[in-house]
Write a protein that holds these residues in place. Structure first.
Motif, PDB file in Angstrom:
ATOM      1  N   PRO A 212      17.843   9.107 -11.077  1.00 40.61           N
ATOM      2  CA  PRO A 212      18.367   9.467 -12.401  1.00 40.61           C
ATOM      3  C   PRO A 212      19.282  10.675 -12.255  1.00 40.61           C
ATOM      4  N   PHE A 213      20.389  10.700 -12.993  1.00 41.90           N
ATOM      5  CA  PHE A 213      21.341  11.814 -12.882  1.00 41.90           C
ATOM      6  C   PHE A 213      20.925  12.995 -13.766  1.00 41.90           C
ATOM      7  N   LYS A 214      20.621  12.704 -15.022  1.00 39.75           N
ATOM      8  CA  LYS A 214      20.287  13.758 -15.987  1.00 39.75           C
ATOM      9  C   LYS A 214      18.936  13.464 -16.613  1.00 39.75           C
ATOM     10  N   MET A 215      18.110  14.480 -16.745  1.00 33.47           N
ATOM     11  CA  MET A 215      16.785  14.284 -17.339  1.00 33.47           C
ATOM     12  C   MET A 215      16.182  15.641 -17.681  1.00 33.47           C
ATOM     13  N   ASP A 216      15.436  15.685 -18.752  1.00 31.54           N
ATOM     14  CA  ASP A 216      14.724  16.896 -19.123  1.00 31.54           C
ATOM     15  C   ASP A 216      13.468  17.026 -18.261  1.00 31.54           C
ATOM     16  N   PHE A 217      13.499  17.955 -17.304  1.00 28.48           N
ATOM     17  CA  PHE A 217      12.304  18.221 -16.518  1.00 28.48           C
ATOM     18  C   PHE A 217      11.852  19.673 -16.713  1.00 28.48           C
ATOM     19  N   SER A 218      12.166  20.216 -17.912  1.00 27.56           N
ATOM     20  CA  SER A 218      11.846  21.614 -18.198  1.00 27.56           C
ATOM     21  C   SER A 218      10.338  21.876 -18.183  1.00 27.56           C
ATOM     22  N   ASP A 219       9.545  20.822 -18.463  1.00 26.77           N
ATOM     23  CA  ASP A 219       8.090  21.003 -18.496  1.00 26.77           C
ATOM     24  C   ASP A 219       7.537  21.445 -17.144  1.00 26.77           C
ATOM     25  N   PHE A 220       8.163  20.995 -16.063  1.00 24.23           N
ATOM     26  CA  PHE A 220       7.632  21.371 -14.744  1.00 24.23           C
ATOM     27  C   PHE A 220       8.686  22.051 -13.867  1.00 24.23           C
ATOM     28  N   ARG A 221       9.791  22.483 -14.485  1.00 20.29           N
ATOM     29  CA  ARG A 221      10.867  23.097 -13.705  1.00 20.29           C
ATOM     30  C   ARG A 221      10.402  24.349 -12.957  1.00 20.29           C
ATOM     31  N   ASN A 222       9.676  25.229 -13.625  1.00 18.44           N
ATOM     32  CA  ASN A 222       9.263  26.489 -12.990  1.00 18.44           C
ATOM     33  C   ASN A 222       8.294  26.264 -11.839  1.00 18.44           C
ATOM     34  N   ALA A 223       7.502  25.177 -11.923  1.00 15.46           N
ATOM     35  CA  ALA A 223       6.580  24.863 -10.836  1.00 15.46           C
ATOM     36  C   ALA A 223       7.333  24.480  -9.566  1.00 15.46           C
TER      37      ALA A 223
ATOM     38  N   PRO B 179       0.804  -1.235   0.000  1.00 19.14           N
ATOM     39  CA  PRO B 179       0.000   0.000   0.000  1.00 19.14           C
ATOM     40  C   PRO B 179       0.833   1.281   0.000  1.00 19.14           C
ATOM     41  N   ASN B 180       2.112   1.179   0.334  1.00 12.58           N
ATOM     42  CA  ASN B 180       2.983   2.364   0.377  1.00 12.58           C
ATOM     43  C   ASN B 180       3.741   2.586  -0.928  1.00 12.58           C
ATOM     44  N   ILE B 181       3.461   1.759  -1.942  1.00 15.05           N
ATOM     45  CA  ILE B 181       4.151   1.875  -3.236  1.00 15.05           C
ATOM     46  C   ILE B 181       3.329   2.781  -4.133  1.00 15.05           C
ATOM     47  N   ILE B 182       3.908   3.903  -4.514  1.00 14.78           N
ATOM     48  CA  ILE B 182       3.173   4.920  -5.268  1.00 14.78           C
ATOM     49  C   ILE B 182       3.825   5.134  -6.633  1.00 14.78           C
ATOM     50  N   GLN B 183       2.970   5.160  -7.652  1.00 19.62           N
ATOM     51  CA  GLN B 183       3.450   5.480  -9.003  1.00 19.62           C
ATOM     52  C   GLN B 183       3.123   6.946  -9.279  1.00 19.62           C
ATOM     53  N   GLY B 184       4.173   7.774  -9.410  1.00 16.82           N
ATOM     54  CA  GLY B 184       3.937   9.197  -9.641  1.00 16.82           C
ATOM     55  C   GLY B 184       5.230   9.992  -9.621  1.00 16.82           C
ATOM     56  N   ASN B 185       5.128  11.271  -9.882  1.00 12.44           N
ATOM     57  CA  ASN B 185       6.259  12.193  -9.991  1.00 12.44           C
ATOM     58  C   ASN B 185       6.658  12.698  -8.603  1.00 12.44           C
ATOM     59  N   THR B 186       7.749  12.155  -8.062  1.00  9.70           N
ATOM     60  CA  THR B 186       8.174  12.500  -6.701  1.00  9.70           C
ATOM     61  C   THR B 186       8.542  13.970  -6.571  1.00  9.70           C
ATOM     62  N   MET B 187       9.179  14.536  -7.589  1.00  7.28           N
ATOM     63  CA  MET B 187       9.628  15.924  -7.480  1.00  7.28           C
ATOM     64  C   MET B 187       8.450  16.896  -7.475  1.00  7.28           C
ATOM     65  N   LEU B 188       7.483  16.652  -8.359  1.00  4.49           N
ATOM     66  CA  LEU B 188       6.363  17.586  -8.489  1.00  4.49           C
ATOM     67  C   LEU B 188       5.242  17.264  -7.513  1.00  4.49           C
TER      68      LEU B 188
ATOM     69  N   GLU C  68       6.067  27.016  -2.626  1.00  3.87           N
ATOM     70  CA  GLU C  68       5.584  25.722  -2.150  1.00  3.87           C
ATOM     71  C   GLU C  68       6.716  24.725  -1.946  1.00  3.87           C
ATOM     72  N   HIS C  69       7.753  24.810  -2.807  1.00  2.00           N
ATOM     73  CA  HIS C  69       8.849  23.838  -2.772  1.00  2.00           C
ATOM     74  C   HIS C  69      10.160  24.450  -2.261  1.00  2.00           C
ATOM     75  N   ARG C  70      10.135  25.726  -1.857  1.00  2.00           N
ATOM     76  CA  ARG C  70      11.370  26.437  -1.525  1.00  2.00           C
ATOM     77  C   ARG C  70      12.126  25.791  -0.372  1.00  2.00           C
ATOM     78  N   GLU C  71      11.407  25.352   0.660  1.00  3.17           N
ATOM     79  CA  GLU C  71      12.072  24.747   1.820  1.00  3.17           C
ATOM     80  C   GLU C  71      12.719  23.419   1.434  1.00  3.17           C
ATOM     81  N   ARG C  72      12.033  22.650   0.597  1.00  5.76           N
ATOM     82  CA  ARG C  72      12.562  21.340   0.192  1.00  5.76           C
ATOM     83  C   ARG C  72      13.800  21.507  -0.687  1.00  5.76           C
ATOM     84  N   PHE C  73      13.751  22.397  -1.649  1.00  7.13           N
ATOM     85  CA  PHE C  73      14.885  22.603  -2.553  1.00  7.13           C
ATOM     86  C   PHE C  73      15.703  23.806  -2.089  1.00  7.13           C
TER      87      PHE C  73
END
Length: 544
Positions: free
Chosen positions: A314-325, A284-293, A330-335
């Protein structure tokens, strides 16, 4: 001997299932892995139920065919049996049994019966075996397997062929064995389906040597059997190699597994891995989804904190689609160290591991421990987000150390990697290990990879856990020393520079000095001639 025999027979079963898929045009097809893993799981769950049912009602073992004996039980007896089964055992009805399908394989529309049976098992066990998405939807255990065959006229014969492969032997005698069997089995089962050819969200199978080193350092031998009721998390779990290793080090019933991964395929493989490794309670704790977003695991509105975190992100990946989000309040403390910018070129080279690493640090409990695979460049980069993360770890005294691994430890990538060990409770010295010279180079298909021997693995683990200094291999340093070296975590930068002395007689010393002098005179003479030639050329230049 039992383990070896069953491993060989299981491999033959997997190969025969793949052969059947190939015979029906599904060899190397994108859906082949779904068929193989689901049919194999159906077989495994049948045998698991059989094993557990016979323990509860020993008279079933004495019957000519235990399935018929089960079918002869009253409704009340069947209900009582279901109630007595453990939480990690599937609930099966007599019509779900492999023997039941085998006996009806020549009936019309057998493919529909086969699919309906698997789907009914999935629905019956949905609360136990379903994986959730970050949106709350449930991904059930089985699909309609026959529908992967595009020609309906071939579906009955395809399902018939699968059923006949599954009755060759039973797993019952192996259920008392420990996880080593299942680790090897799982790796063989998915070896053709878990590679870096999967496109943008490719899965990399973490080598066992890396997983074992991480687990043995996070959970040393001296504390095994003493840890209980802890949480283990991987925000980029893949098929779960790292989680399985740390769970076995702690004890399967002493920990709960949590994960998230954007890949549907990885989540399905992880579920299978948990079932094989006696960790069904964590599904039940296994989730399929975008951890960063959309990080899923929470306590109230805040992100959940974990005792242990392992990850090979993953080391390198295009996440430009949601980078600005991600670059928002909302995410400032985490990052805390920042979000990588979108480059004008090579967008697919965006350093997404920097986000995962910050997420991991943010997700640790006070006193929690983590082990993360990072590109070796991370440990020395002297600017940007990498250095800001290292500075945070050093200044807040939450490092255990770093192990720099040999090149090609991952056959599928040429990137040199290191393992970063984070320990929020370690306020003393930090261990830095340079294991880059260990291992043996071997060919792995078209690639070259490095294999560590058990002796080499043990050497790394013991050196780290004992905080030993070994010449040109390990260094134990203080947080103050790390800060003084611009927060570099490379062991080599802390090794002592040794000057070797040779015993020479006065005559030998004089001869060497004479040789040096003569060489210098020749070099000076050449230099003087070159200077004159250059000066002559300059004087001959004219303006035209």
């Amino acid at each position: 001997m039992v383990t070896q025999e069953f491993e060989q027979r299981t491999r033959r079963l997997i190969d025969s299932l793949k052969s059947t898929c190939a015979d029906y045009g599904l060899g190397n097809d994108g859906n082949e892995f779904k068929i193989i893993t689901q049919v194999f799981l159906y077989k495994f769950l049948n045998d698991k139920f059989t094993f557990e049912a016979k323990k509860i009602r020993p008279e079933l073992s004495q019957a000519l065919t235990w399935e018929q004996a089960m079918a002869g039980l009253s409704a009340d007896e069947l209900e009582m049996l279901q109630l007595q089964l453990g939480p990690d055992t599937p609930r099966l009805k007599p019509e779900h049994f492999l023997a039941h399908l085998f006996g009806r394989q020549n009936e019309p529309e057998f493919a529909k019966l086969f699919d309906d049976t698997l789907r009914d098992i999935a629905i019956t066990n949905n609360d136990i075996f379903a994986v959730k998405t970050d949106g709350g939807a449930k991904v059930t255990l089985f699909d309609r397997v026959s529908e992967y065959i595009s020609d309906p006229s071939k579906r009955d014969s395809f399902c018939r062929a699968l059923i006949n492969k599954l009755v060759a032997f039973s797993f019952e005698r192996i259920f008392t064995q420990k996880y080593d069997f299942y680790a090897a089995l799982f790796e063989y089962l998915i070896k053709d389906y878990n590679s870096n050819s999967g496109g943008k969200y490719a899965e990399y199978y973490t080598p066992h040597s890396v997983a074992q080193i991480m687990a043995a350092i996070l959970v040393p031998e001296k504390v095994r059997g003493k840890i209980r009721n802890v949480s283990c998390y991987d925000p980029s779990a893949g098929s779960g190699t790292l989680l399985m290793n740390i769970a076995h080090a702690i004890g399967e019933q002493r920990c709960s597994i949590y994960s998230q991964d954007i890949s549907q395929k990885s989540s399905s493989l992880l579920r299978l891995n948990l079932i094989l490794n006696n960790l069904v309670h964590s599904i039940p704790n296994i989730i399929q989804g975008n951890t960063m977003l959309h990080p899923y695991h929470r306590e109230g509105k805040a992100l959940k904190k974990f005792d242990y975190i392992v990850s090979n992100p993953p080391f390198k990946m295009d996440f430009s689609d949601f980078r600005n989000a991600l670059d928002s309040n909302e995410h400032r403390e985490r990052f805390f160290a920042g979000v990588p910018s979108i480059p004008k070129q090579a967008v697919d080279k965006m350093a997404i591991y920097q986000l995962f690493l910050q997420h991991i640090i943010h997700s640790l409990k006070p006193g929690g421990k983590a082990a993360v695979v990072v590109p070796t460049g991370f440990i020395t980069t002297q600017s940007g987000i990498d250095k800001a993360i290292r500075k945070h770890l050093v200044d807040n005294k939450m490092l255990a150390g770093v192990v720099s691994m040999p090149s090609n430890i991952f056959a599928t990538t040429g990137t040199n990697v290191s393992i970063l060990f984070i320990d929020a409770a370690n306020k003393e010295d930090v261990v830095l290990i340079d294991a880059s010279n260990l291992g043996t180079k071997v060919k792995d298909g078209k690639n070259q990879k490095t294999l560590l021997s058990e002796v080499e693995e043990d050497h790394i683990i013991a050196t780290f856990n004992d905080k030993r200094e070994v010449e040109d291999f390990s260094k134990v340093v203080s947080y103050e020393e790390l800060a003084a070296k611009n927060y570099s975590l490379s062991a080599g930068q802390y090794f002592e520079v040794r000057i070797e002395y040779s015993d020479l007689t006065p005559e030998q010393f004089s001869d060497k000095l004479q040789g040096f002098s003569e060489n210098l005179e020749k070099l000076f003479s050449l230099s003087s001639n070159l200077e004159l030639q250059i000066l002559s050329k300059v004087k001959s230049l004219e303006f035209k």
